[in-house]
Design an enzyme around this catalytic site. Structure first.
Site, PDB file in Angstrom:
ATOM      1  N   PRO A 126       0.838  -1.204   0.000  1.00  0.00           N
ATOM      2  CA  PRO A 126       0.000   0.000   0.000  1.00  0.00           C
ATOM      3  C   PRO A 126       0.869   1.249   0.000  1.00  0.00           C
ATOM      4  O   PRO A 126       1.948   1.262   0.599  1.00  0.00           O
ATOM      5  CB  PRO A 126      -0.798  -0.118   1.301  1.00  0.00           C
ATOM      6  CG  PRO A 126       0.031  -0.992   2.183  1.00  0.00           C
ATOM      7  CD  PRO A 126       0.755  -1.945   1.274  1.00  0.00           C
ATOM      8  N   LYS A 127       0.424   2.260  -0.698  1.00  0.00           N
ATOM      9  CA  LYS A 127       1.120   3.554  -0.661  1.00  0.00           C
ATOM     10  C   LYS A 127       0.537   4.326   0.524  1.00  0.00           C
ATOM     11  O   LYS A 127      -0.442   5.060   0.396  1.00  0.00           O
ATOM     12  CB  LYS A 127       0.934   4.314  -1.969  1.00  0.00           C
ATOM     13  CG  LYS A 127       1.814   5.551  -2.089  1.00  0.00           C
ATOM     14  CD  LYS A 127       1.696   6.181  -3.469  1.00  0.00           C
ATOM     15  CE  LYS A 127       2.650   7.366  -3.591  1.00  0.00           C
ATOM     16  NZ  LYS A 127       2.352   8.441  -2.618  1.00  0.00           N
ATOM     17  N   VAL A 128       1.148   4.119   1.673  1.00  0.00           N
ATOM     18  CA  VAL A 128       0.647   4.707   2.917  1.00  0.00           C
ATOM     19  C   VAL A 128       0.805   6.223   2.864  1.00  0.00           C
ATOM     20  O   VAL A 128       1.856   6.741   2.462  1.00  0.00           O
ATOM     21  CB  VAL A 128       1.393   4.107   4.129  1.00  0.00           C
ATOM     22  CG1 VAL A 128       0.883   4.721   5.425  1.00  0.00           C
ATOM     23  CG2 VAL A 128       1.220   2.589   4.149  1.00  0.00           C
TER      24      VAL A 128
ATOM     25  N   ASP B 117      -3.092   6.188  -0.525  1.00  0.00           N
ATOM     26  CA  ASP B 117      -3.494   6.913  -1.736  1.00  0.00           C
ATOM     27  C   ASP B 117      -3.108   6.145  -2.993  1.00  0.00           C
ATOM     28  O   ASP B 117      -2.954   6.718  -4.061  1.00  0.00           O
ATOM     29  CB  ASP B 117      -2.935   8.333  -1.761  1.00  0.00           C
ATOM     30  CG  ASP B 117      -1.418   8.386  -1.759  1.00  0.00           C
ATOM     31  OD1 ASP B 117      -0.786   7.322  -1.576  1.00  0.00           O
ATOM     32  OD2 ASP B 117      -0.868   9.482  -1.939  1.00  0.00           O
ATOM     33  N   GLY B 118      -2.965   4.816  -2.854  1.00  0.00           N
ATOM     34  CA  GLY B 118      -2.647   3.975  -3.994  1.00  0.00           C
ATOM     35  C   GLY B 118      -1.811   2.787  -3.562  1.00  0.00           C
ATOM     36  O   GLY B 118      -1.820   2.395  -2.388  1.00  0.00           O
TER      37      GLY B 118
END
Length: 560
Positions: A123-125, A277-278
């Site tokens: 995950p793009k934290v 966010d991605g």
């Protein structure tokens, strides 16, 4: 070779799309617009880094920064570095933060993945990046990302975050880790809750002078271990043993873009302990850390989620007159994507509402989807330097105007045609606003029912109407003749609900004309005011003329 050619074509297409949306500004205006937005973003940056506060939503900041970069590229300026903090008292990173290149879509990601193996998705934290330096098993230094080469000394702050292990052992005892300090969340569903300005909140907590207990609301997600174990599985195991458990939980092996898309969609809808966010896709094989430089990471890419709200440029302001004569304002936009929907127009509302919003062509507005996927304006996030607003039409229209065509009645007349063709009125399937405009422009209707006289040949020879569709339209128009009397009265705009009209039991035009105000007032949901409107409507000269015309056409209920 084919893969590299495909990548080259993709890049060229991307460049073409950038240049296609360049504003048609003079050099002087371009300089002014770029300078104004640059100053605003610098002001936001100063407050963000000096006071730990955010004066703008993260998503709006990101999109306006991207817009500034686009303008700078269009007009030959040097793009600015986004979110670059002041470097007073900065500390060198043992290993540079490379940043991550963004993929525009799944196809671009697929091209990138074809040339690589042993790939993993994380995950793009959404938080702030940090370097954690461990020496002899203890946390020795914590450094903010800064410009990728230097950052602020955050050691004292990070030592107070209970989620960050203060001691480690084994291969991690003398290591450098890179990760994201994030706001801990319980059951955060990105699809429903959005970004909640998480990045700014984390930055605010890290920039405060007091060492408050609120630091324990922060966590850390380690996404890189430079010069760590060769195998990703070994890396994840060692990190989990040391207390960095989230990395192992949320790192998955993937083989292709389809698998990434499935995981991305899963995390978009799942309950997670952080805001995202991605996703980031990374190769397990990385170069030695001495080769890491800002902006030069070829072993990882990001595929971000589409923002719930998008910043869109207003291209034009248009006015529409509805069938009741009310003037509404619509903003025509440079196309943006919202939840797989291409949005090019958004309804502002009344002229008064438009004046309150103070929106002009060239402004940047924040647009999202309301219920049933209808675009709405959330905010005006940037106003252009040169603003020229169009003059709205005179408020000369009402519920009894424009049954007959004229130059000044163009918009309300078309609105009446769209209304009468609706499913709940005459049910003219297969024709909308564009079709009505094409018919009226070609055949110059006298009034709202003139289409009843069109022949199959006329329909077939109408520009903008496909020949295959003309026969269907003629059939629809003929079927309309058999619609019940109440449907035709609704098409004429009687100011009653369908329920009230059905309750009236009116079955003929002559009967309706002789009904009194007292009669209408007794109908369900019809008060004295609405009853007076019905009387004004049936006594209107245009309405009487239409009634006589429908009688001549032998429409049910209108015959003498």
């Amino acid at each position: 070779m084919k893969v590299w050619m495909a990548i080259l074509i993709s890049i060229l297409c991307w460049q073409s799309s950038v240049w296609a949306v360049c504003p048609a500004w003079s050099p002087a205006r371009a300089q002014e617009e770029i300078s104004r937005l640059q100053q605003q973003i610098k002001q936001w940056d100063d407050v963000y880094w000096k006071e730990g506060k955010s004066e703008v939503e993260d998503g709006v900041y990101d999109q306006l920064s991207a817009r500034l970069t686009q303008w700078q590229r269009c007009f030959g300026s040097e793009p600015r570095d986004v979110m670059m903090p002041p470097l007073n008292g900065a500390v060198m990173h043992p290993v540079a933060h490379t940043g991550v290149r963004k993929m525009v879509d799944k196809n671009a990601l697929s091209l990138w993945m074809r040339e690589r193996s042993d790939l993993w998705v994380q995950p793009k934290v959404d938080g702030v990046a940090v370097t954690l330096v461990y020496r002899d098993g203890k946390l020795n230094k914590a450094i903010s990302r800064g410009n990728g080469l230097k950052g602020e000394d955050w050691t004292q702050k990070v030592s107070l975050i209970s989620a960050v292990p203060q001691t480690v052992s084994g291969p991690l005892a003398n290591s450098t880790l890179q990760g994201e300090i994030f706001l801990q969340r319980e059951g955060h569903i990105q699809q429903q809750m959005g970004g909640i300005n998480a990045r700014a909140k984390v930055a605010g907590l890290m920039m405060r002078q007091d060492d408050s207990d609120t630091l324990n609301s922060l966590g850390v997600f380690v996404w890189a271990w430079p010069d760590g174990p060769q195998l990703m599985s070994d890396r994840l195991k060692e990190l989990a043993t040391a207390g960095f458990t989230l990395t192992q939980t949320y790192t998955r092996a993937v083989k292709n873009a389809d698998e990434v898309a499935r995981v991305r969609n899963e995390w978009w809808k799942a309950e997670l302990p952080f805001v995202t966010d991605g996703v980031v896709v990374r190769a397990a094989k990385e170069p030695e850390s001495r080769h890491w430089l800002p902006g030069q990471a070829e072993w990882l890419v990001a595929w971000k989620y589409q923002p719930v709200a998008q910043v869109a440029e207003v291209k034009a302001i248009q006015f529409a007159v509805g069938k009741s004569g009310k003037i509404s304002v619509v903003a025509s936009l440079a196309p943006v994507m919202l939840d797989d929907k291409k949005v090019q127009r958004v309804n502002i509302g009344s002229v008064r509402r438009w004046q309150e919003w103070d929106i002009a062509p060239g402004d940047q507005i924040l647009v999202s989807l309301a219920g049933q996927g209808i675009p709405r304006i959330d905010d005006v996030v940037w106003r252009g330097a040169e603003r020229t607003k169009p003059t709205p039409p005179e408020n000369r229209f009402n519920s009894l105007t424009c049954y007959f065509a004229s130059d000044v009645c163009q918009e309300q007349f078309i609105s009446r045609l769209v209304w009468l063709g609706a499913k709940q009125v005459l049910g003219l399937d297969g024709i909308g606003e564009a079709g009505w405009r094409a018919l009226h422009q070609t055949h110059r209707f006298e009034h709202i029912f003139s289409w009843l006289l069109l022949t199959p040949e006329q329909l077939q020879n109408t520009p903008g109407i496909a020949k295959s569709k003309s026969a269907q339209l003629w059939h629809q128009f003929n079927l309309a003749r058999k619609q019940p009397f109440t449907r035709w009265v609704m098409a004429m705009g009687i100011p009653l609900t369908r329920a009230a009209l059905n309750a009236s039991d009116e079955r003929s035009w002559s009967q309706l004309l002789f009904s009194t105000e007292q009669f209408w007032q007794q109908l369900p949901g019809t008060g004295s005011g609405r009853a007076r409107q019905v009387i004004e409507w049936k006594e209107n000269a245009q309405i009487k003329k239409l009634g006589s015309w429908l009688a001549a056409q032998q429409i049910t209920g209108f015959e003498p």
